[in-house]
Design a protein around this motif. Structure first.
Motif, PDB file in Angstrom:
ATOM      1  N   THR A 308      59.506  -0.630  46.452  1.00 56.88           N
ATOM      2  CA  THR A 308      58.262  -0.979  46.264  1.00 56.88           C
ATOM      3  C   THR A 308      56.850  -0.511  47.544  1.00 56.88           C
ATOM      4  O   THR A 308      57.602  -0.359  48.121  1.00 56.88           O
ATOM      5  N   ASP A 309      55.650  -1.067  47.222  1.00 55.99           N
ATOM      6  CA  ASP A 309      54.784  -0.703  47.763  1.00 55.99           C
ATOM      7  C   ASP A 309      53.790  -1.775  47.717  1.00 55.99           C
ATOM      8  O   ASP A 309      53.599  -2.904  46.780  1.00 55.99           O
ATOM      9  N   VAL A 310      52.655  -1.834  48.785  1.00 56.66           N
ATOM     10  CA  VAL A 310      51.446  -2.673  48.580  1.00 56.66           C
ATOM     11  C   VAL A 310      50.951  -2.705  47.716  1.00 56.66           C
ATOM     12  O   VAL A 310      50.440  -4.101  46.633  1.00 56.66           O
ATOM     13  N   ALA A 324      55.990 -11.219  39.791  1.00 60.05           N
ATOM     14  CA  ALA A 324      55.629 -11.051  41.983  1.00 60.05           C
ATOM     15  C   ALA A 324      55.417 -11.720  42.109  1.00 60.05           C
ATOM     16  O   ALA A 324      56.298 -11.569  43.082  1.00 60.05           O
ATOM     17  N   ILE A 325      55.248 -12.799  42.060  1.00 60.51           N
ATOM     18  CA  ILE A 325      55.985 -14.016  43.266  1.00 60.51           C
ATOM     19  C   ILE A 325      57.447 -14.197  43.211  1.00 60.51           C
ATOM     20  O   ILE A 325      57.513 -14.498  44.263  1.00 60.51           O
ATOM     21  N   MET A 348      54.027  -9.420  51.785  1.00 60.60           N
ATOM     22  CA  MET A 348      54.626  -9.900  50.998  1.00 60.60           C
ATOM     23  C   MET A 348      54.529 -11.361  51.549  1.00 60.60           C
ATOM     24  O   MET A 348      54.665 -12.511  50.970  1.00 60.60           O
ATOM     25  N   ILE A 349      54.582 -10.935  53.016  1.00 58.05           N
ATOM     26  CA  ILE A 349      54.769 -12.853  53.607  1.00 58.05           C
ATOM     27  C   ILE A 349      53.355 -13.248  52.985  1.00 58.05           C
ATOM     28  O   ILE A 349      52.852 -14.790  53.123  1.00 58.05           O
ATOM     29  N   LYS A 350      52.371 -12.315  53.353  1.00 60.89           N
ATOM     30  CA  LYS A 350      51.253 -12.941  52.880  1.00 60.89           C
ATOM     31  C   LYS A 350      50.468 -13.340  51.538  1.00 60.89           C
ATOM     32  O   LYS A 350      49.537 -14.257  51.661  1.00 60.89           O
ATOM     33  N   THR A 351      51.154 -12.675  50.656  1.00 65.48           N
ATOM     34  CA  THR A 351      50.733 -13.539  49.756  1.00 65.48           C
ATOM     35  C   THR A 351      51.097 -14.733  48.880  1.00 65.48           C
ATOM     36  O   THR A 351      51.245 -15.242  48.887  1.00 65.48           O
TER      37      THR A 351
END
Length: 460
Positions: A308-310, A324-325, A348-351
């Protein structure tokens, strides 16, 4: 009065002496066997050859540096092109570069720790094309490169670009009839039926260019050949980067045929050792279509293959947030697999933080187990958690007790010291004394300096 005049003459003679280029610097450049960029080597050190050329040529007059463009030494010539680029010198730059179209002598070139052997003419054009030629001259030189069938990568770049004109087409076709593979490929962008038989010959000359050429004409008649090709590569015990162009072409059809070929990439008929490469190419091709058609593949590739990517993360957050979560949570739990994709891990961590997911357990696990590169992602995001949480402190202590890598140890020592807790400081001192001999010797002074405040305190 005579005395004053003499003093002035001596002064200007002195100034003139020291304003002339230092010939010793030019000798250094002439002795060089490699045209070096400003920074070279794994350690990213400053190039002495580059520095000598820069210092010498900055002291040259416009006339002197122009003369160096015709020097017998190619390394000198290339540096002259580099350092003349930003000078506002009036010259017949078009004809200077026109003559370089046939300069196919190769030169050894190094940037960082990477080595290349480009053509001298390409270096001239790369340095001077954009700054010295106006738009009309640039177009004219491009046409001349194709008409003259230049060996330079400059000509190859034109052929492989989407740039088109009637004159370019005529020159390209003449070259293509001589079986030049890049020229044959370049015909595809004009989408002329009479060129299709010639383009078909790329199957035997350069199949990767053939796949790229077919993107300009997604013919149904090509599908049987593409399926046969897929069947032929599935059992092979090696992979090729041309597969990337193949899967890109398959994805462009955007229909049931595309899905059929993609399904074959995931099947048991693919060589098991090579399957990760096949699905990786499927990922590269499918992620360009954020319209839902390939979503099921993209989800599988994320969950089962960690691909995956940003942009894809944000795409699914907008389209299917629950998926997604959940996918992000599963990914962060096994963050070590993202060692070569730390941008995605960081995102992902920030999300998760933005979505109010408690990160304590994720960070504790990452601090204890993550390899250096992914470990650093956690360290850079410590502001997202409560560093005083016992789980986090214990995770840091546990990692500190057994690790010897300075890139892991320093941030652990630093962050635990920030807590200013006497019992923790005592633990740090004892851990350092116990493990000191296993630390890399050249890092010891840095550790001593870092821990100096609490080490002093213990000596009292």
């Amino acid at each position: 009065m005579k005395k004053s005049v003499c003093l002035i003459l001596v002064f200007f003679t002195f100034i003139n002496l020291f304003s002339k280029p230092n010939e010793e610097l030019l000798k250094t450049v002439r002795k060089a066997t490699v045209y070096e960029d400003e920074i070279i080597g794994i350690a990213h050190r400053e190039s002495k050859v580059y520095k000598a050329a820069q210092e010498y040529m900055s002291a040259c007059s416009d006339k002197e540096i122009m003369e160096l463009l015709n020097d017998e030494n190619n390394i000198v010539r290339c540096y002259a092109a580099t350092f003349i680029k930003d000078r506002n010198i009036k010259a017949d730059w078009y004809n200077i570069l026109f003559n370089e179209l046939e300069d196919s002598e190769k030169i050894n070139y190094q940037i960082y720790d990477l080595g290349y052997t480009p053509y001298v003419g390409d270096i001239f054009i790369e340095e001077l094309f954009a700054t010295k030629l106006n738009a009309e001259e640039q177009s004219k030189l491009k046409l001349q490169a194709i008409q003259k069938k230049s060996k330079l990568n400059f000509a190859k770049g034109i052929l492989q670009s989407d740039e088109k004109s009637d004159e370019l087409y005529k020159a390209t076709r003449e070259w293509a009839l001589l079986k030049d593979e890049d020229a044959i490929f370049s015909l595809a962008k004009y989408q002329k039926k009479e060129d299709l038989p010639l383009i078909q010959t790329l199957r035997d000359i350069n199949i990767e260019l053939y796949f790229k050429a077919c993107l300009y004409n997604l013919s149904e008649s090509n599908k049987p050949y593409l399926k046969e090709y897929m069947i032929s590569i599935m059992p092979l015990d090696f992979y090729s980067w041309k597969y990337k162009s193949f899967y890109t072409l398959v994805a462009a059809y955007h229909d049931d045929f595309s899905r059929e070929i993609f399904d074959m990439a995931f099947s048991e008929d693919v060589n098991k050792r090579m399957q990760k490469y096949h699905v990786g190419f499927v990922y590269s091709a499918a992620k360009e279509y954020k319209d839902g058609f390939y979503d099921d593949y993209l989800k599988t590739l994320w969950l089962e293959y960690n691909l995956t990517d940003v942009d894809l993360i944000d795409y699914f957050l907008a389209k299917d947030k629950k998926f997604a979560i959940d996918a992000i949570k599963k990914s962060v739990k096994k963050s070590e697999v993202y060692f070569s994709n730390t941008k995605a891990l960081d995102h992902m961590i920030k999300t998760l933080s933005i979505n109010n997911v408690n990160l304590t357990d994720y960070f504790a696990n990452g601090i204890k187990k993550a390899e250096v590169i992914t470990f650093e992602v956690y360290m850079h995001n410590l502001d997202l958690i409560d560093i005083q949480n016992k789980k986090i402190i214990n995770a840091m202590k546990q990692r500190l007790s057994k690790d010897t890598n300075q890139h892991v140890l320093f941030p652990l020592y630093e962050n635990l010291m920030k807590l200013n807790d006497e019992s923790i400081n005592e633990f740090l001192v004892e851990t350092y004394k116990k493990n000191r001999d296993s630390y890399t010797s050249w890092t010891i002074p840095d550790f001593e300096k870092l821990l100096e405040p609490i080490l002093k305190e213990r000596k009292k």
